[in-house]
Motif scaffolding. Sequence first.
Motif, short mmCIF file in Angstrom:
data_model
loop_
_atom_site.label_atom_id
_atom_site.label_comp_id
_atom_site.label_asym_id
_atom_site.label_seq_id
_atom_site.Cartn_x
_atom_site.Cartn_y
_atom_site.Cartn_z
N CYS A 88 0.31 -7.90 -6.67
CA CYS A 88 1.20 -9.00 -7.05
C CYS A 88 1.02 -10.15 -6.06
O CYS A 88 0.38 -10.01 -5.02
CB CYS A 88 2.66 -8.54 -7.07
N LYS A 89 1.59 -11.27 -6.39
CA LYS A 89 1.48 -12.47 -5.57
C LYS A 89 2.04 -12.24 -4.16
O LYS A 89 1.46 -12.68 -3.17
CB LYS A 89 2.20 -13.62 -6.27
N GLU A 90 3.17 -11.55 -4.06
CA GLU A 90 3.78 -11.30 -2.76
C GLU A 90 2.87 -10.48 -1.85
O GLU A 90 2.84 -10.68 -0.63
CB GLU A 90 5.13 -10.57 -2.93
N ALA A 91 2.10 -9.57 -2.43
CA ALA A 91 1.20 -8.72 -1.64
C ALA A 91 0.14 -9.54 -0.92
O ALA A 91 -0.38 -9.11 0.12
CB ALA A 91 0.55 -7.67 -2.52
N LEU A 92 -0.17 -10.72 -1.44
CA LEU A 92 -1.15 -11.59 -0.78
C LEU A 92 -0.67 -12.04 0.60
O LEU A 92 -1.48 -12.26 1.49
CB LEU A 92 -1.42 -12.82 -1.65
N VAL A 93 0.62 -12.16 0.77
CA VAL A 93 1.19 -12.58 2.05
C VAL A 93 1.14 -11.43 3.06
O VAL A 93 0.96 -11.65 4.26
CB VAL A 93 2.64 -13.08 1.87
N PHE A 94 1.27 -10.21 2.56
CA PHE A 94 1.31 -9.03 3.42
C PHE A 94 0.00 -8.25 3.29
O PHE A 94 0.01 -7.04 3.06
CB PHE A 94 2.51 -8.16 3.04
N GLU A 95 -1.08 -8.93 3.49
CA GLU A 95 -2.40 -8.33 3.33
C GLU A 95 -2.58 -7.09 4.20
O GLU A 95 -3.25 -6.14 3.82
CB GLU A 95 -3.49 -9.35 3.69
N ASN A 96 -1.98 -7.07 5.38
CA ASN A 96 -2.17 -5.97 6.32
C ASN A 96 -1.16 -4.84 6.15
O ASN A 96 -0.99 -4.01 7.04
CB ASN A 96 -2.15 -6.50 7.76
N ASP A 97 -0.48 -4.82 5.02
CA ASP A 97 0.53 -3.81 4.72
C ASP A 97 0.03 -2.40 5.01
O ASP A 97 0.65 -1.64 5.76
CB ASP A 97 0.94 -3.98 3.25
N HIS A 98 -1.10 -2.01 4.45
CA HIS A 98 -1.59 -0.64 4.60
C HIS A 98 -2.06 -0.37 6.02
O HIS A 98 -1.89 0.74 6.52
CB HIS A 98 -2.70 -0.36 3.58
N GLU A 99 -2.60 -1.38 6.69
CA GLU A 99 -3.01 -1.20 8.09
C GLU A 99 -1.78 -0.96 8.97
O GLU A 99 -1.79 -0.11 9.86
CB GLU A 99 -3.77 -2.43 8.59
N ASP A 103 10.70 -15.89 5.76
CA ASP A 103 12.15 -15.96 5.96
C ASP A 103 12.82 -16.92 4.99
O ASP A 103 13.98 -16.71 4.60
CB ASP A 103 12.48 -16.36 7.41
N ALA A 104 12.11 -17.96 4.57
CA ALA A 104 12.69 -18.97 3.68
C ALA A 104 12.51 -18.65 2.19
O ALA A 104 13.01 -19.37 1.34
CB ALA A 104 12.06 -20.33 3.97
N THR A 105 11.81 -17.55 1.87
CA THR A 105 11.48 -17.23 0.47
C THR A 105 12.06 -15.87 0.10
O THR A 105 11.58 -14.84 0.57
CB THR A 105 9.95 -17.23 0.27
N GLU A 106 13.07 -15.88 -0.75
CA GLU A 106 13.76 -14.64 -1.10
C GLU A 106 12.82 -13.58 -1.65
O GLU A 106 12.92 -12.41 -1.28
CB GLU A 106 14.88 -14.91 -2.10
N ASP A 107 11.89 -13.96 -2.52
CA ASP A 107 10.96 -12.98 -3.09
C ASP A 107 10.16 -12.27 -2.00
O ASP A 107 9.89 -11.07 -2.09
CB ASP A 107 9.97 -13.65 -4.05
N LEU A 108 9.77 -13.00 -0.97
CA LEU A 108 9.00 -12.41 0.12
C LEU A 108 9.87 -11.53 1.01
O LEU A 108 9.42 -10.49 1.48
CB LEU A 108 8.31 -13.50 0.94
#
Length: 191
Positions: free
Chosen positions: A58-69, A115-120
């Motif tokens: 999803c689009k939000e996952a692009l911001v948290f690219e290092n999620d799995h790391e 912090d400024a984006t509720e979806d994120l």
Amino acid sequence: MDEASPGRRERKKAATRRAIAESARRLFLSHGFHDVGIRDIASDSDVAVTTVFAHFACKEALVFENDHEFEFRLNHAVSHRSADVSLVAALKSELEKMLEHCTSSQAAPLWSMIDATEDLRVFEERMRSRHAITLADAIARSEGLPYPTIACRTVARFALDSFDLARRSPEPLKAVADVFTMIDAAWQARP
């Protein structure tokens, strides 16, 4: 060497993933998260829209690219710690390393956008909840337990929440130290 070997293929996939995430971050920071679409990111990355979705759910996952790391590093810190390193000390040390990166001046614009984006913010909270589940499993395994006890789940959740609390603190490393003092006391007092 065969150019189609799995090593090369995996390196190319990882490079494509990084390029997409870098394009997305740059566009999000320039134009705002809600004003950038997946087609914009695909175009900027010179890939197809389907390629973006092949790498990011999803689009939000692009911001948290290092999620799995991030998840891997915490679980690894617990499961591969030395015999002379306590569970709490291993978690604290790994979170301090992650926090140093995430509180750097380079990361500040990204966190301001989050912090400024509720979806994120919602996506990050769900991500931390998922990480707490896998971390509780890793803690249980490292302690030789058949399943994550309340103590395992509590330590996992508090450890992950400490990251968010510390990131927002004027003294991030002191905040982690304070939270982990409480976590350690709770872990030592477990039934």
